[in-house]
Scaffold this motif. Structure first.
Motif, PDB file in Angstrom:
ATOM      1  N   LYS A 125       0.828  -1.205   0.000  1.00 56.74           N
ATOM      2  CA  LYS A 125       0.000   0.000   0.000  1.00 56.74           C
ATOM      3  C   LYS A 125       0.865   1.259   0.000  1.00 56.74           C
ATOM      4  O   LYS A 125       0.500   2.273  -0.599  1.00 56.74           O
ATOM      5  CB  LYS A 125      -0.920  -0.007   1.217  1.00 56.74           C
ATOM      6  N   ASP A 126       2.004   1.222   0.670  1.00 58.12           N
ATOM      7  CA  ASP A 126       2.905   2.380   0.699  1.00 58.12           C
ATOM      8  C   ASP A 126       3.524   2.638  -0.671  1.00 58.12           C
ATOM      9  O   ASP A 126       3.767   3.788  -1.046  1.00 58.12           O
ATOM     10  CB  ASP A 126       4.018   2.162   1.735  1.00 58.12           C
ATOM     11  N   GLU A 127       3.788   1.579  -1.431  1.00 56.48           N
ATOM     12  CA  GLU A 127       4.426   1.713  -2.732  1.00 56.48           C
ATOM     13  C   GLU A 127       3.451   2.205  -3.807  1.00 56.48           C
ATOM     14  O   GLU A 127       3.816   2.966  -4.697  1.00 56.48           O
ATOM     15  CB  GLU A 127       5.023   0.376  -3.169  1.00 56.48           C
ATOM     16  N   HIS A 128       2.212   1.746  -3.728  1.00 55.55           N
ATOM     17  CA  HIS A 128       1.214   2.040  -4.769  1.00 55.55           C
ATOM     18  C   HIS A 128      -0.113   2.420  -4.111  1.00 55.55           C
ATOM     19  O   HIS A 128      -1.109   1.709  -4.233  1.00 55.55           O
ATOM     20  CB  HIS A 128       1.043   0.811  -5.665  1.00 55.55           C
ATOM     21  N   PRO A 129      -0.159   3.565  -3.412  1.00 53.78           N
ATOM     22  CA  PRO A 129      -1.347   3.934  -2.636  1.00 53.78           C
ATOM     23  C   PRO A 129      -2.605   4.127  -3.472  1.00 53.78           C
ATOM     24  O   PRO A 129      -3.711   3.819  -3.009  1.00 53.78           O
ATOM     25  CB  PRO A 129      -0.936   5.233  -1.941  1.00 53.78           C
ATOM     26  N   GLU A 130      -2.458   4.627  -4.714  1.00 54.03           N
ATOM     27  CA  GLU A 130      -3.654   4.858  -5.532  1.00 54.03           C
ATOM     28  C   GLU A 130      -4.346   3.551  -5.913  1.00 54.03           C
ATOM     29  O   GLU A 130      -5.542   3.539  -6.188  1.00 54.03           O
ATOM     30  CB  GLU A 130      -3.308   5.663  -6.791  1.00 54.03           C
ATOM     31  N   GLN A 158      -6.825   2.875  -3.217  1.00 54.74           N
ATOM     32  CA  GLN A 158      -7.755   3.958  -2.924  1.00 54.74           C
ATOM     33  C   GLN A 158      -9.202   3.468  -2.944  1.00 54.74           C
ATOM     34  O   GLN A 158      -9.631   2.787  -3.870  1.00 54.74           O
ATOM     35  CB  GLN A 158      -7.578   5.093  -3.954  1.00 54.74           C
ATOM     36  N   ASP A 159      -9.947   3.803  -1.901  1.00 54.10           N
ATOM     37  CA  ASP A 159     -11.375   3.475  -1.749  1.00 54.10           C
ATOM     38  C   ASP A 159     -11.638   1.984  -1.544  1.00 54.10           C
ATOM     39  O   ASP A 159     -12.805   1.561  -1.562  1.00 54.10           O
ATOM     40  CB  ASP A 159     -12.187   3.959  -2.968  1.00 54.10           C
ATOM     41  N   LEU A 160     -10.612   1.176  -1.354  1.00 53.37           N
ATOM     42  CA  LEU A 160     -10.820  -0.240  -1.075  1.00 53.37           C
ATOM     43  C   LEU A 160     -11.051  -0.427   0.424  1.00 53.37           C
ATOM     44  O   LEU A 160     -10.258   0.030   1.240  1.00 53.37           O
ATOM     45  CB  LEU A 160      -9.610  -1.077  -1.511  1.00 53.37           C
ATOM     46  N   GLU A 161     -12.140  -1.073   0.787  1.00 56.05           N
ATOM     47  CA  GLU A 161     -12.430  -1.338   2.199  1.00 56.05           C
ATOM     48  C   GLU A 161     -11.730  -2.637   2.600  1.00 56.05           C
ATOM     49  O   GLU A 161     -12.309  -3.725   2.537  1.00 56.05           O
ATOM     50  CB  GLU A 161     -13.936  -1.434   2.427  1.00 56.05           C
ATOM     51  N   THR A 162     -10.488  -2.511   2.992  1.00 62.73           N
ATOM     52  CA  THR A 162      -9.710  -3.703   3.317  1.00 62.73           C
ATOM     53  C   THR A 162      -8.589  -3.370   4.291  1.00 62.73           C
ATOM     54  O   THR A 162      -8.104  -2.235   4.346  1.00 62.73           O
ATOM     55  CB  THR A 162      -9.099  -4.313   2.042  1.00 62.73           C
ATOM     56  N   ASN A 163      -8.207  -4.376   5.059  1.00 62.76           N
ATOM     57  CA  ASN A 163      -7.053  -4.253   5.948  1.00 62.76           C
ATOM     58  C   ASN A 163      -5.795  -4.825   5.306  1.00 62.76           C
ATOM     59  O   ASN A 163      -4.716  -4.790   5.911  1.00 62.76           O
ATOM     60  CB  ASN A 163      -7.318  -4.992   7.267  1.00 62.76           C
ATOM     61  N   CYS A 164      -5.933  -5.387   4.123  1.00 63.15           N
ATOM     62  CA  CYS A 164      -4.797  -5.976   3.427  1.00 63.15           C
ATOM     63  C   CYS A 164      -3.779  -4.890   3.081  1.00 63.15           C
ATOM     64  O   CYS A 164      -4.148  -3.806   2.628  1.00 63.15           O
ATOM     65  CB  CYS A 164      -5.245  -6.691   2.153  1.00 63.15           C
ATOM     66  N   THR A 165      -2.512  -5.215   3.267  1.00 65.54           N
ATOM     67  CA  THR A 165      -1.450  -4.232   3.012  1.00 65.54           C
ATOM     68  C   THR A 165      -0.682  -4.530   1.727  1.00 65.54           C
ATOM     69  O   THR A 165       0.213  -3.775   1.359  1.00 65.54           O
ATOM     70  CB  THR A 165      -0.468  -4.196   4.192  1.00 65.54           C
ATOM     71  N   GLU A 176      -7.863  -1.269 -13.871  1.00 61.12           N
ATOM     72  CA  GLU A 176      -7.891  -2.675 -14.283  1.00 61.12           C
ATOM     73  C   GLU A 176      -8.425  -3.558 -13.171  1.00 61.12           C
ATOM     74  O   GLU A 176      -9.063  -4.583 -13.425  1.00 61.12           O
ATOM     75  CB  GLU A 176      -6.495  -3.135 -14.715  1.00 61.12           C
ATOM     76  N   LEU A 177      -8.164  -3.177 -11.926  1.00 65.56           N
ATOM     77  CA  LEU A 177      -8.715  -3.930 -10.797  1.00 65.56           C
ATOM     78  C   LEU A 177     -10.239  -3.876 -10.823  1.00 65.56           C
ATOM     79  O   LEU A 177     -10.913  -4.897 -10.622  1.00 65.56           O
ATOM     80  CB  LEU A 177      -8.190  -3.358  -9.483  1.00 65.56           C
ATOM     81  N   ALA A 178     -10.799  -2.686 -11.097  1.00 66.96           N
ATOM     82  CA  ALA A 178     -12.252  -2.546 -11.177  1.00 66.96           C
ATOM     83  C   ALA A 178     -12.811  -3.344 -12.344  1.00 66.96           C
ATOM     84  O   ALA A 178     -13.846  -4.011 -12.229  1.00 66.96           O
ATOM     85  CB  ALA A 178     -12.620  -1.070 -11.312  1.00 66.96           C
ATOM     86  N   LEU A 179     -12.119  -3.315 -13.481  1.00 67.75           N
ATOM     87  CA  LEU A 179     -12.566  -4.047 -14.662  1.00 67.75           C
ATOM     88  C   LEU A 179     -12.499  -5.553 -14.435  1.00 67.75           C
ATOM     89  O   LEU A 179     -13.344  -6.316 -14.927  1.00 67.75           O
ATOM     90  CB  LEU A 179     -11.708  -3.658 -15.867  1.00 67.75           C
TER      91      LEU A 179
END
Length: 317
Positions: free
Chosen positions: A98-103, A106-113, A305-308
């Protein structure tokens, strides 16, 4: 306030997925839930949104029809163009945290890092959705409601599938690029090692023995608190039938044997490559994809692409 017996209340996610106690404990904090009392109809978030739009402004729906028309005309060329735009920049594909690619997060409801952990969880959720929708359809069938003997076998089968899926980590590793084949000599490295799994994976949850689970989880054997209930319904019939079935097996054999056998988990290998790219293998009844090399996607590349990827059907596998 819920005055009903808790066992009579169903719990759904906003997308309409029915969840049980085990799945409930895996949900992220602040997840919105829908409670359904007997006789109530559950409306998903999509149903509510559609109804609201219809009441407020029909022009929104007309616009939706135009979008549909746009997507159905020469779709092949338009998808190719969209894919070209999304794949223009792949410099951040290899980034993971998440620190490397914060965008990306973005807006993901998750605790995954990490991206890998998030995709692992999303695959598990997709498999769970298939399971619970199947259970819901089974429980609404005429055979389940009217044939007590068939109901017992269906309950056993449902319980077995849940245990086997848990053993298989709900196939979360399908979307986890850290489990991709590397082509090196580590053919049998540690793909079956559950210690490499994430905190959200069911393999890290404590559980009773498989045989006990298959006996009790879906057979719904009566608890001590059930004796005070006087209503005779299908659930009570299930419990009585289950108890008689277990007692009959005890009398027939001192050691209660289970009619199903859970197979050990196999290799945990992703269906994407090391970069996280998924390639379509075509429909189930053909060899290869008609779109060739153009039908591919990498949800690790960008937020778009994640959304798609969430619309991608994996039935072709």
């Amino acid at each position: 306030m819920i005055a009903n017996n808790p066992t009579e209340v169903n719990i759904f996610l906003l997308d309409g997925s029915l969840i049980d106690e085990e799945y409930f404990h895996t949900l992220e904090p602040q997840t919105t839930l829908i409670l359904q009392k007997p006789g109530e109809k559950v409306l998903s978030d999509a149903d509510i949104l559609y109804d609201a739009l219809r009441r407020v402004n029909i022009d929104f729906l007309a616009a939706g029809d135009k979008v549909t028309q746009f997507l159905t005309e020469n779709l092949k060329a338009k998808v190719a163009l969209l894919n070209k735009v999304l794949n223009k920049d792949d410099s951040k594909t290899v980034l993971s945290t998440k620190d490397e690619h914060p965008e990306w997060f973005q807006d993901l409801e998750t605790n995954c890092t990490t991206k890998e952990a998030y995709m692992h969880r999303r695959c598990q959720d997709r498999i769970r959705t298939y399971l619970y929708k199947t259970i819901e359809q089974i429980r609404g069938s005429d055979v389940y409601m009217n044939d007590h003997k068939a109901r017992q076998q269906l309950l056993r089968t449902i319980a077995f599938f849940k245990v086997q899926l848990k053993e298989d980590h709900y196939f979360g590793y399908y979307f986890d690029r850290s489990r991709a084949k590397t082509g090196n000599s580590r053919d049998d490295n540690d793909e079956t090692d559950s210690s490499r799994c994430y905190e959200h994976c069911p393999c890290n949850f404590s559980h009773i023995s498989y045989e006990t689970y298959l006996r009790q989880r879906y057979l719904r054997l009566p608890q001590s608190s059930d004796t005070s209930t006087t209503d005779v319904d299908s659930t009570k019939i299930d419990e009585t039938d289950a108890r008689r079935l277990v007692e009959a097996e005890k009398n027939a054999n001192d050691k209660i044997s289970c009619i199903y056998r859970v197979k050990p988990s196999g290799k945990q290998i992703a269906i994407c490559d090391e970069k996280g790219e998924f390639k379509c293998e075509g429909r189930w009844n053909v060899d290869g994809c008609a779109y060739g090399d153009r039908h591919r996607i990498n949800p690790y590349k960008s937020r778009e692409e994640l959304a798609l990827f969430s619309t991608w059907n994996l039935d072709h596998k």
